[in-house]
Design a protein around this motif. Structure first.
Motif, PDB file in Angstrom:
ATOM      1  N   VAL A  90       0.810  -1.228   0.000  1.00  0.00           N
ATOM      2  CA  VAL A  90       0.000   0.000   0.000  1.00  0.00           C
ATOM      3  C   VAL A  90       0.839   1.272   0.000  1.00  0.00           C
ATOM      4  O   VAL A  90       0.348   2.337  -0.399  1.00  0.00           O
ATOM      5  N   SER A  91       2.101   1.186   0.419  1.00  0.00           N
ATOM      6  CA  SER A  91       2.947   2.392   0.399  1.00  0.00           C
ATOM      7  C   SER A  91       3.098   2.963  -1.006  1.00  0.00           C
ATOM      8  O   SER A  91       3.405   4.146  -1.165  1.00  0.00           O
ATOM      9  N   GLN A  92       2.864   2.150  -2.024  1.00  0.00           N
ATOM     10  CA  GLN A  92       2.971   2.603  -3.420  1.00  0.00           C
ATOM     11  C   GLN A  92       1.727   3.339  -3.888  1.00  0.00           C
ATOM     12  O   GLN A  92       1.709   3.887  -4.993  1.00  0.00           O
ATOM     13  N   TYR A  93       0.668   3.352  -3.047  1.00  0.00           N
ATOM     14  CA  TYR A  93      -0.622   3.876  -3.510  1.00  0.00           C
ATOM     15  C   TYR A  93      -1.187   4.944  -2.580  1.00  0.00           C
ATOM     16  O   TYR A  93      -2.396   5.098  -2.463  1.00  0.00           O
ATOM     17  N   VAL A  94      -0.322   5.696  -1.912  1.00  0.00           N
ATOM     18  CA  VAL A  94      -0.793   6.760  -1.017  1.00  0.00           C
ATOM     19  C   VAL A  94      -1.597   7.783  -1.817  1.00  0.00           C
ATOM     20  O   VAL A  94      -1.171   8.250  -2.883  1.00  0.00           O
ATOM     21  N   GLY A  95      -2.788   8.085  -1.324  1.00  0.00           N
ATOM     22  CA  GLY A  95      -3.664   9.034  -2.015  1.00  0.00           C
ATOM     23  C   GLY A  95      -4.525   8.415  -3.087  1.00  0.00           C
ATOM     24  O   GLY A  95      -5.354   9.110  -3.699  1.00  0.00           O
ATOM     25  N   GLN A  96      -4.355   7.114  -3.324  1.00  0.00           N
ATOM     26  CA  GLN A  96      -5.128   6.439  -4.365  1.00  0.00           C
ATOM     27  C   GLN A  96      -6.135   5.469  -3.753  1.00  0.00           C
ATOM     28  O   GLN A  96      -5.967   4.998  -2.632  1.00  0.00           O
ATOM     29  N   GLU A  97      -7.172   5.174  -4.529  1.00  0.00           N
ATOM     30  CA  GLU A  97      -8.170   4.209  -4.098  1.00  0.00           C
ATOM     31  C   GLU A  97      -7.767   2.818  -4.587  1.00  0.00           C
ATOM     32  O   GLU A  97      -7.480   2.624  -5.760  1.00  0.00           O
ATOM     33  N   VAL A  98      -7.742   1.869  -3.658  1.00  0.00           N
ATOM     34  CA  VAL A  98      -7.363   0.496  -3.985  1.00  0.00           C
ATOM     35  C   VAL A  98      -8.365  -0.470  -3.351  1.00  0.00           C
ATOM     36  O   VAL A  98      -9.137  -0.095  -2.461  1.00  0.00           O
ATOM     37  N   THR A  99      -8.303  -1.715  -3.814  1.00  0.00           N
ATOM     38  CA  THR A  99      -9.113  -2.786  -3.228  1.00  0.00           C
ATOM     39  C   THR A  99      -8.186  -3.877  -2.701  1.00  0.00           C
ATOM     40  O   THR A  99      -7.229  -4.275  -3.380  1.00  0.00           O
ATOM     41  N   ILE A 100      -8.472  -4.329  -1.493  1.00  0.00           N
ATOM     42  CA  ILE A 100      -7.665  -5.377  -0.848  1.00  0.00           C
ATOM     43  C   ILE A 100      -8.579  -6.522  -0.444  1.00  0.00           C
ATOM     44  O   ILE A 100      -9.627  -6.297   0.180  1.00  0.00           O
ATOM     45  N   GLY A 101      -8.200  -7.760  -0.789  1.00  0.00           N
ATOM     46  CA  GLY A 101      -8.881  -8.930  -0.261  1.00  0.00           C
ATOM     47  C   GLY A 101      -8.340  -9.199   1.132  1.00  0.00           C
ATOM     48  O   GLY A 101      -7.125  -9.346   1.312  1.00  0.00           O
ATOM     49  N   ALA A 102      -9.225  -9.267   2.121  1.00  0.00           N
ATOM     50  CA  ALA A 102      -8.752  -9.330   3.509  1.00  0.00           C
ATOM     51  C   ALA A 102      -9.737 -10.083   4.389  1.00  0.00           C
ATOM     52  O   ALA A 102     -10.854 -10.415   3.975  1.00  0.00           O
ATOM     53  N   VAL A 147     -12.223  -5.019   0.524  1.00  0.00           N
ATOM     54  CA  VAL A 147     -12.364  -3.679   1.095  1.00  0.00           C
ATOM     55  C   VAL A 147     -11.739  -2.673   0.141  1.00  0.00           C
ATOM     56  O   VAL A 147     -10.585  -2.836  -0.274  1.00  0.00           O
ATOM     57  N   THR A 148     -12.482  -1.639  -0.194  1.00  0.00           N
ATOM     58  CA  THR A 148     -12.002  -0.584  -1.086  1.00  0.00           C
ATOM     59  C   THR A 148     -11.863   0.708  -0.290  1.00  0.00           C
ATOM     60  O   THR A 148     -12.700   1.011   0.573  1.00  0.00           O
ATOM     61  N   GLY A 149     -10.782   1.449  -0.562  1.00  0.00           N
ATOM     62  CA  GLY A 149     -10.605   2.701   0.151  1.00  0.00           C
ATOM     63  C   GLY A 149      -9.368   3.460  -0.298  1.00  0.00           C
ATOM     64  O   GLY A 149      -8.583   2.975  -1.121  1.00  0.00           O
ATOM     65  N   SER A 165       0.200   4.777  13.450  1.00  0.00           N
ATOM     66  CA  SER A 165       0.157   3.345  13.190  1.00  0.00           C
ATOM     67  C   SER A 165       1.566   2.760  13.153  1.00  0.00           C
ATOM     68  O   SER A 165       2.449   3.325  12.513  1.00  0.00           O
ATOM     69  N   PRO A 166       1.807   1.620  13.807  1.00  0.00           N
ATOM     70  CA  PRO A 166       3.120   0.964  13.693  1.00  0.00           C
ATOM     71  C   PRO A 166       3.457   0.644  12.241  1.00  0.00           C
ATOM     72  O   PRO A 166       4.617   0.640  11.857  1.00  0.00           O
ATOM     73  N   PHE A 167       2.422   0.377  11.449  1.00  0.00           N
ATOM     74  CA  PHE A 167       2.606   0.043  10.044  1.00  0.00           C
ATOM     75  C   PHE A 167       2.904   1.282   9.203  1.00  0.00           C
ATOM     76  O   PHE A 167       3.591   1.227   8.191  1.00  0.00           O
ATOM     77  N   GLY A 168       2.385   2.446   9.640  1.00  0.00           N
ATOM     78  CA  GLY A 168       2.663   3.700   8.940  1.00  0.00           C
ATOM     79  C   GLY A 168       1.592   4.144   7.964  1.00  0.00           C
ATOM     80  O   GLY A 168       1.676   5.248   7.387  1.00  0.00           O
ATOM     81  N   TYR A 169       0.559   3.307   7.744  1.00  0.00           N
ATOM     82  CA  TYR A 169      -0.498   3.630   6.783  1.00  0.00           C
ATOM     83  C   TYR A 169      -1.844   3.145   7.310  1.00  0.00           C
ATOM     84  O   TYR A 169      -1.913   2.252   8.160  1.00  0.00           O
ATOM     85  N   GLU A 170      -2.904   3.739   6.813  1.00  0.00           N
ATOM     86  CA  GLU A 170      -4.248   3.256   7.072  1.00  0.00           C
ATOM     87  C   GLU A 170      -5.091   3.440   5.823  1.00  0.00           C
ATOM     88  O   GLU A 170      -4.655   4.092   4.858  1.00  0.00           O
ATOM     89  N   MET A 171      -6.279   2.884   5.840  1.00  0.00           N
ATOM     90  CA  MET A 171      -7.180   2.981   4.692  1.00  0.00           C
ATOM     91  C   MET A 171      -8.451   3.700   5.096  1.00  0.00           C
ATOM     92  O   MET A 171      -9.080   3.333   6.096  1.00  0.00           O
ATOM     93  N   GLY A 172      -8.813   4.720   4.345  1.00  0.00           N
ATOM     94  CA  GLY A 172     -10.113   5.364   4.505  1.00  0.00           C
ATOM     95  C   GLY A 172     -11.112   4.604   3.652  1.00  0.00           C
ATOM     96  O   GLY A 172     -11.135   4.738   2.427  1.00  0.00           O
ATOM     97  N   VAL A 173     -11.930   3.770   4.304  1.00  0.00           N
ATOM     98  CA  VAL A 173     -12.779   2.820   3.585  1.00  0.00           C
ATOM     99  C   VAL A 173     -13.916   3.534   2.865  1.00  0.00           C
ATOM    100  O   VAL A 173     -14.596   4.403   3.418  1.00  0.00           O
ATOM    101  N   THR A 174     -14.126   3.124   1.596  1.00  0.00           N
ATOM    102  CA  THR A 174     -15.245   3.648   0.798  1.00  0.00           C
ATOM    103  C   THR A 174     -16.223   2.554   0.403  1.00  0.00           C
ATOM    104  O   THR A 174     -17.369   2.849   0.032  1.00  0.00           O
ATOM    105  N   GLY A 175     -15.776   1.291   0.446  1.00  0.00           N
ATOM    106  CA  GLY A 175     -16.675   0.207   0.053  1.00  0.00           C
ATOM    107  C   GLY A 175     -16.286  -1.114   0.691  1.00  0.00           C
ATOM    108  O   GLY A 175     -15.109  -1.366   0.951  1.00  0.00           O
ATOM    109  N   ILE A 176     -17.287  -1.955   0.977  1.00  0.00           N
ATOM    110  CA  ILE A 176     -17.065  -3.276   1.583  1.00  0.00           C
ATOM    111  C   ILE A 176     -17.914  -4.311   0.855  1.00  0.00           C
ATOM    112  O   ILE A 176     -19.129  -4.124   0.688  1.00  0.00           O
ATOM    113  N   GLU A 177     -17.280  -5.397   0.420  1.00  0.00           N
ATOM    114  CA  GLU A 177     -17.995  -6.524  -0.173  1.00  0.00           C
ATOM    115  C   GLU A 177     -17.679  -7.773   0.643  1.00  0.00           C
ATOM    116  O   GLU A 177     -16.523  -8.177   0.734  1.00  0.00           O
TER     117      GLU A 177
END
Length: 430
Positions: free
Chosen positions: A8-20, A71-73, A81-93
């Motif tokens: 996700v560090s490659q997509y800061v500011g972008q909307e992505v979908t993650i299977g989780a 999850v899309t966001g 965050s210890p990880f350094g990133y978070e997701m602002g969620v826009t959609g859930i399937e």
């Protein structure tokens, strides 16, 4: 754009979908925090009621632990965050709803967790341990490939015992007796005579009725063997190898070590060379520390190894053990027949022996006499004797126990957490 948490560090500011999967959640009336995992890592998804459709927020409030999702966001940096990133969620399937997941956020007993090991692996702590294990394996291959070693796979079914012990799992091999391997060493010696420097990485089995935090019935060993390498050469390879995997774990598993609460300042001191102490001097040290019941010729137990290790802030080699304590194949000291050219590498902080190694006997007559002294059948080891008959050379090797090394570097107390599905004295499930 579909991606993974680790990317996700490659997509800061972008909307992505993650299977989780939903590892956990907490919520208030207007915001929900979803702890998401996808195997590559963990990230927090933030669902703000005022910023999403009503159905999305309803799902966020109702989804259950370990439900699988797309999850899309929007990815954003988060210093908290210890990880350094978070997701602002826009959609859930929702893919599949998990109902009554047995491992809840409450405390569970060890036996319950072991019975559910197939699910316990999903937890953040176990995920971190497995990632550290994987990094040690990756670094192992890198080190030995870089040093010119050839990977060789010894058999798991054998007709004899490398160390001549009775702690073997017996099975029938058609009309013959066979055993699950307790070490690939003898076969690796044969491989070293063909390929020079070799290493193996595979499972080994000890039918040892031990319940200590250091022991497993099935465990994995890294076993290098080297032609034309004598005792000192062998120790140098061990030092360089252990220092290399420590450095790689520190560099590549910083987040996992933090999750586990590991004091990395201790690991940062673990640079070669490592201190050495002979068996004789170690025995004298133990006597000074009050271990008066141990005599010359006795093996060191866990309390003894811990007491010796606490004298140093690095792993320590205990060298030159009595001949009577060690297997038949170890080269005797050139000036003392009562000790052999061997060393155990003892990890600090009470984790015990992680490496056992030695120079191997290369004289055919001496090897035969040692086989007889140990009450073994010479015919069973004829092929091993052949290595001394046809172009014998000085050679050395060692074995590193993966699970003990993982336990030490990750700081976990018991080796049962360092292998995906541990086999213990009373555990064969799951």
């Amino acid at each position: 754009m579909k991606t993974t948490i680790s990317q996700v560090s490659q997509y800061v500011g972008q909307e992505v979908t993650i299977g989780a999967w939903l590892a956990g959640k907490r919520s208030s009336g207007k915001i929900a925090f979803l702890q998401l995992r996808d195997g590559t890592g963990f990230i927090q998804g933030v669902v703000v009621k005022a910023e999403v459709e009503e159905e999305v927020f309803k799902k966020a409030k109702s989804i259950t632990q370990e439900t699988s999702l797309y999850v899309t966001g929007i990815i954003r940096e988060d210093e908290r965050s210890p990880f350094g990133y978070e997701m602002g969620v826009t959609g859930i399937e929702v893919i599949h709803e998990a109902v009554d997941y047995p491992i809840t956020p409450k405390e569970h007993g060890t036996e319950f967790l072991m019975d559910h090991r197939h699910l316990w692996l999903r937890s953040k702590r176990q995920h971190a341990v497995m990632k550290i294990r994987n990094e040690i394996i990756r670094a192992t291959y890198e080190f030995f490939n870089k040093e010119g070693f050839v990977k060789v796979d010894p058999p798991i079914l054998t007709g004899s015992a490398p160390e001549g012990t009775t702690e073997l799992f017996h099975t029938k091999y058609f009309e013959e007796n066979a055993y699950l391997s307790q070490s690939g060493q003898l076969y690796m010696e044969a491989a070293a005579m063909a390929l020079g420097k070799v290493f193996s990485f595979g499972p080994t089995f000890r039918a040892e009725k031990s319940k200590t935090r250091r022991h497993l019935i099935e465990f994995w060993m890294i076993e290098p063997e080297m032609a034309f390498y004598e005792f000192e050469d062998n120790l140098k390879v061990q030092e360089d190898y252990v220092a290399f995997i420590i450095r790689n774990v520190l560099e590549n598993c910083a987040l996992e070590l933090k999750v586990l609460g590991r004091d990395t300042s201790k690991l940062e001191k673990m640079q070669a060379p490592f201190p050495r102490i002979t068996y004789d001097d170690a025995l004298a040290l133990l006597h000074k520390q009050g271990f008066t019941d141990i005599e010359w010729g006795d093996d060191f137990g866990a309390p003894h190894e811990t007491a010796i290790a606490e004298t140093y802030d690095k792993p320590v080699f205990i060298t030159h053990y009595p001949t009577s304590l060690k297997p038949f194949y170890m080269q005797p000291h050139p000036e003392r027949e009562d000790i052999v050219l061997c060393a155990d590498l003892i990890a600090p902080e009470g984790y015990g022996e992680i490496i056992g190694g030695s120079e191997r006997i290369h004289d055919a007559e001496l090897l035969k006499s040692r086989i007889e002294e140990h009450g073994l059948e010479i015919s069973t080891y004829q092929w091993y004797d052949d290595l001394r008959q046809y172009g014998s050379v000085p050679h050395s090797g060692f074995g590193l126990g993966l699970e003990r090394t993982v336990a030490w570097l990750s700081g976990v107390e018991h080796v049962r957490e360092t292998i995906p599905f541990p086999r213990l004295l009373n555990r064969l499930y799951p």
